[in-house]
Design an enzyme around this catalytic site. Structure first.
Site, PDB file in Angstrom:
ATOM      1  N   ARG A   7       0.820  -1.198   0.014  1.00 51.69           N
ATOM      2  CA  ARG A   7       0.047  -0.070  -0.010  1.00 51.69           C
ATOM      3  C   ARG A   7       0.926   1.304   0.122  1.00 51.69           C
ATOM      4  O   ARG A   7       1.947   1.220   0.485  1.00 51.69           O
ATOM      5  CB  ARG A   7      -0.644   0.113   1.138  1.00 51.69           C
ATOM      6  CG  ARG A   7      -2.090  -0.884   1.284  1.00 51.69           C
ATOM      7  CD  ARG A   7      -3.109  -0.487   0.106  1.00 51.69           C
ATOM      8  NE  ARG A   7      -3.281   0.981   0.345  1.00 51.69           N
ATOM      9  CZ  ARG A   7      -4.208   1.645   0.648  1.00 51.69           C
ATOM     10  NH1 ARG A   7      -5.504   1.240   0.583  1.00 51.69           N
ATOM     11  NH2 ARG A   7      -4.483   2.925   0.624  1.00 51.69           N
ATOM     12  N   ARG A  63       2.923   2.894 -16.526  1.00 53.86           N
ATOM     13  CA  ARG A  63       3.196   2.444 -17.848  1.00 53.86           C
ATOM     14  C   ARG A  63       4.509   3.124 -18.405  1.00 53.86           C
ATOM     15  O   ARG A  63       5.392   2.596 -18.945  1.00 53.86           O
ATOM     16  CB  ARG A  63       2.137   2.826 -18.753  1.00 53.86           C
ATOM     17  CG  ARG A  63       0.763   2.015 -18.341  1.00 53.86           C
ATOM     18  CD  ARG A  63       0.606   0.811 -19.210  1.00 53.86           C
ATOM     19  NE  ARG A  63      -0.753   0.238 -19.037  1.00 53.86           N
ATOM     20  CZ  ARG A  63      -0.746  -0.763 -18.481  1.00 53.86           C
ATOM     21  NH1 ARG A  63       0.150  -1.658 -17.912  1.00 53.86           N
ATOM     22  NH2 ARG A  63      -1.837  -1.450 -18.077  1.00 53.86           N
ATOM     23  N   CYS A  74      -7.826   2.097 -12.646  1.00 51.52           N
ATOM     24  CA  CYS A  74      -7.901   3.500 -11.706  1.00 51.52           C
ATOM     25  C   CYS A  74      -9.200   3.591 -11.435  1.00 51.52           C
ATOM     26  O   CYS A  74     -10.241   3.097 -11.954  1.00 51.52           O
ATOM     27  CB  CYS A  74      -7.292   4.624 -12.715  1.00 51.52           C
ATOM     28  SG  CYS A  74      -5.633   4.504 -13.141  1.00 51.52           S
ATOM     29  N   GLU A  77     -11.757   7.292  -5.069  1.00 47.95           N
ATOM     30  CA  GLU A  77     -12.108   7.081  -3.643  1.00 47.95           C
ATOM     31  C   GLU A  77     -13.480   7.580  -3.408  1.00 47.95           C
ATOM     32  O   GLU A  77     -14.042   8.247  -4.120  1.00 47.95           O
ATOM     33  CB  GLU A  77     -11.180   7.852  -2.642  1.00 47.95           C
ATOM     34  CG  GLU A  77      -9.775   7.158  -2.677  1.00 47.95           C
ATOM     35  CD  GLU A  77      -9.534   5.956  -1.809  1.00 47.95           C
ATOM     36  OE1 GLU A  77     -10.544   5.792  -0.948  1.00 47.95           O
ATOM     37  OE2 GLU A  77      -8.696   5.056  -2.160  1.00 47.95           O
ATOM     38  N   ARG A  89      -3.772   6.974  -4.193  1.00 49.04           N
ATOM     39  CA  ARG A  89      -3.482   5.872  -3.631  1.00 49.04           C
ATOM     40  C   ARG A  89      -3.360   4.700  -4.201  1.00 49.04           C
ATOM     41  O   ARG A  89      -3.617   4.741  -5.636  1.00 49.04           O
ATOM     42  CB  ARG A  89      -4.568   5.430  -2.536  1.00 49.04           C
ATOM     43  CG  ARG A  89      -4.953   6.591  -1.620  1.00 49.04           C
ATOM     44  CD  ARG A  89      -6.088   6.155  -0.702  1.00 49.04           C
ATOM     45  NE  ARG A  89      -6.231   7.306   0.321  1.00 49.04           N
ATOM     46  CZ  ARG A  89      -7.273   7.752   0.859  1.00 49.04           C
ATOM     47  NH1 ARG A  89      -8.318   7.676   0.035  1.00 49.04           N
ATOM     48  NH2 ARG A  89      -7.234   8.599   1.654  1.00 49.04           N
ATOM     49  N   TYR A 107       3.989   6.084   2.539  1.00 50.27           N
ATOM     50  CA  TYR A 107       2.951   7.321   2.504  1.00 50.27           C
ATOM     51  C   TYR A 107       3.744   8.600   2.761  1.00 50.27           C
ATOM     52  O   TYR A 107       4.407   9.014   3.612  1.00 50.27           O
ATOM     53  CB  TYR A 107       2.020   7.092   4.025  1.00 50.27           C
ATOM     54  CG  TYR A 107       1.267   5.820   3.788  1.00 50.27           C
ATOM     55  CD1 TYR A 107      -0.088   6.007   3.299  1.00 50.27           C
ATOM     56  CD2 TYR A 107       1.608   4.662   4.029  1.00 50.27           C
ATOM     57  CE1 TYR A 107      -1.111   4.826   3.289  1.00 50.27           C
ATOM     58  CE2 TYR A 107       0.761   3.744   3.958  1.00 50.27           C
ATOM     59  CZ  TYR A 107      -0.479   3.633   3.634  1.00 50.27           C
ATOM     60  OH  TYR A 107      -1.313   2.534   3.857  1.00 50.27           O
ATOM     61  N   ARG A 115      -1.834   7.062   7.549  1.00 43.73           N
ATOM     62  CA  ARG A 115      -1.129   5.941   8.178  1.00 43.73           C
ATOM     63  C   ARG A 115       0.137   6.450   9.072  1.00 43.73           C
ATOM     64  O   ARG A 115       1.105   6.080   8.711  1.00 43.73           O
ATOM     65  CB  ARG A 115      -0.856   4.758   7.249  1.00 43.73           C
ATOM     66  CG  ARG A 115      -2.078   4.235   6.969  1.00 43.73           C
ATOM     67  CD  ARG A 115      -2.909   3.341   8.036  1.00 43.73           C
ATOM     68  NE  ARG A 115      -2.142   2.492   8.705  1.00 43.73           N
ATOM     69  CZ  ARG A 115      -2.104   1.207   8.355  1.00 43.73           C
ATOM     70  NH1 ARG A 115      -2.662   0.646   7.321  1.00 43.73           N
ATOM     71  NH2 ARG A 115      -1.383   0.546   9.045  1.00 43.73           N
TER      72      ARG A 115
END
Length: 130
Positions: A7, A63, A74, A77, A89, A107, A115
């Site tokens: 992540r 890419r 894609c 959120e 993200r 992050y 986070r």
């Protein structure tokens, strides 16, 4: 070989193609370096953006880095009123024998607030209870 998730998130300065690509590239390069990821071992990657980012697809940056055989997706959120703005993200599905405890999640920028336990994480995290 198990599939592990990596992540990461980053904020970008503005809703432009260049800004989205530059920020996505920065995040991907940090994730690749921290985990020694080879694109040949990546099963897929899912990018999301906050609803205020729509100038281009973050996957285009992957890419451009040579991830031409990786399945990329894609989406946006959820539009949560208190959600982080201008945020990109990623969730990478990585084929690796590395244990989950050795995966480094990254992050960057204001996304570190998502986070704080993982922001600027340099060492493999300890398993809960260890």
């Amino acid at each position: 070989m198990p599939v592990r998730g990596i992540r990461g998130a980053i904020t970008t300065k503005e809703n432009t193609r260049e800004s989205i690509h530059d920020s996505t590239r920065e995040l991907l390069l940090a994730l690749i370096a921290a985990n020694q990821v080879d694109a040949a071992d990546v099963a897929s990657a899912w990018f999301t953006t906050s609803p205020d980012l729509n100038a281009d697809y973050p996957a285009a940056a992957a890419r451009a880095l040579g991830w031409t055989e990786v399945a990329l997706m894609c989406s946006h959120e959820m539009n949560v009123p208190h959600g982080l703005k201008k945020c990109i993200r990623i969730l990478i599905h990585w084929n690796t024998d590395r244990p989950s405890s050795a995966i480094q999640h990254i992050y960057l920028g204001d996304a570190a607030n998502l986070r704080p336990d993982r922001a600027n994480h340099k060492e493999p995290r300890k398993e809960i209870g260890n």
